[in-house]
Design an enzyme around this catalytic site. Structure first.
Site, PDB file in Angstrom:
ATOM      1  N   GLU A  47       0.831  -1.205   0.000  1.00 38.94           N
ATOM      2  CA  GLU A  47       0.000   0.000   0.000  1.00 38.94           C
ATOM      3  C   GLU A  47       0.862   1.250   0.000  1.00 38.94           C
ATOM      4  O   GLU A  47       1.986   1.243   0.523  1.00 38.94           O
ATOM      5  CB  GLU A  47      -0.940   0.055   1.213  1.00 38.94           C
ATOM      6  N   THR A  48       0.319   2.315  -0.595  1.00 34.76           N
ATOM      7  CA  THR A  48       0.916   3.645  -0.576  1.00 34.76           C
ATOM      8  C   THR A  48      -0.137   4.628  -0.100  1.00 34.76           C
ATOM      9  O   THR A  48      -1.286   4.574  -0.541  1.00 34.76           O
ATOM     10  CB  THR A  48       1.425   4.050  -1.973  1.00 34.76           C
TER      11      THR A  48
END
Length: 226
Positions: A47-48
Site C-alpha cells: 500500500e501507498t
C-alpha cells in the site's frame, strides 16, 4: 520523482520485519486518482498513502492496482507519522492513540475488505504453506479478479491469544505474500471476539483488542526506513 517516505509497520520486538509502506506527505503534488494509482504501481509497496491534510489526518490509500477506502497497516503507519488524534478515510474516521512503542488505530470490521480467514490445526502447518498458485486461490477452483485473498492462521497459544498467521493477497501485482496485514487481523479479532497477539509473515507483530460498540483497536511498532 515524487518525494515519499518509507515506513515499516508492525515491526517485531527487535525492530525488524514489518510491512513496508510508502507515504507521500504532500498529496497535492498528485491530486488525481489516476496519477496516484500510477505512482502506487511504480513504487510496488502493498500500500501507498497520500496525505491530503496532515493537520486533520485526511489520507488516501492505494495498492498497486486499486484504491482502498480503509486499510490497517497504512493507517497505523500514517497515525505514527502524522501524530494526530484521528485519521479521515473514505470508510470513516479512524481513532488514533500512541502508547509508548506502539501506535494504535480504532476501526470497524465492516470497513475492511473481504478476506478468507482459513484456520489450520497448528502454527507448523501455517509455516509450511506454499504460496497458492494463482489458479488455485479461489475455493471454487478459478480465480476471481486477481484471485482469493487468504489469511491463513492457527493458534500458537489459545489461552494467551497468541496467533501465527500468513497472508496471501492473490493479486496480480507481484505481491504473493503480505508481511503484515492490519485489516485481516481486525477481521480475525471480530470473528474471535478477543484480544490477539499475532505473529505474521517472517516475524511481524500485530496486537488487537475489541472495544465497545463494535470498534476494534489494532496496534504495532512503526519505524522510519528512509
Amino acid at each position: 520523482m515524487t518525494d515519499y517516505d518509507v515506513l515499516r509497520v508492525f515491526c517485531g520486538p527487535n525492530g525488524g520485519y514489518g510491512n513496508e509502506l510508502g507515504v507521500v506527505r504532500d498529496g497535492s503534488v498528485l491530486p488525481g486518482r489516476d496519477a496516484r494509482q500510477q505512482l502506487a504501481a511504480e513504487l510496488g509497496f502493498s500500500e501507498t498513502v497520500f496525505v491530503d491534510d496532515p493537520e486533520r489526518g485526511v489520507i488516501d490509500i492505494y495498492t498497486p492496482t486499486l484504491r482502498l477506502p480503509f486499510a490497517g497497516h497504512p493507517c497505523v503507519g500514517a497515525a505514527w507519522l502524522l501524530d494526530v488524534p484521528e485519521l479521515v478515510t473514505p470508510a470513516g474516521v479512524v481513532g488514533v492513540r500512541l502508547d509508548g512503542e506502539f501506535s494504535w488505530i480504532e476501526a470497524r470490521a465492516e470497513w475492511a475488505p473481504a478476506r478468507t480467514l482459513r484456520q489450520y490445526a497448528s502454527a507448523a502447518e501455517v509455516d509450511a504453506l506454499p504460496v497458492p498458485p494463482k489458479g488455485e486461490r479461489s475455493e471454487k477452483g478459478a480465480p476471481d479478479e486477481g484471485g482469493e485473498w487468504i489469511y491463513a492462521w492457527a493458534w500458537e497459544d489459545e489461552a494467551a491469544g497468541r496467533v501465527r498467521a500468513r497472508a496471501f493477497p492473490g493479486r496480480d501485482d507481484g505481491i504473493e505474500e503480505d508481511e503484515a496485514t492490519g485489516a485481516a487481523a481486525l477481521l480475525l479479532t471480530d470473528r474471535l471476539g478477543r484480544a490477539l497477539n499475532i505473529t505474521q509473515g517472517l516475524g511481524s507483530q500485530i496486537l488487537t483488542a475489541p472495544q465497545p460498540h463494535g470498534w476494534i483497536e489494532v496496534g504495532g511498532r512503526v519505524r522510519l526506513e528512509r
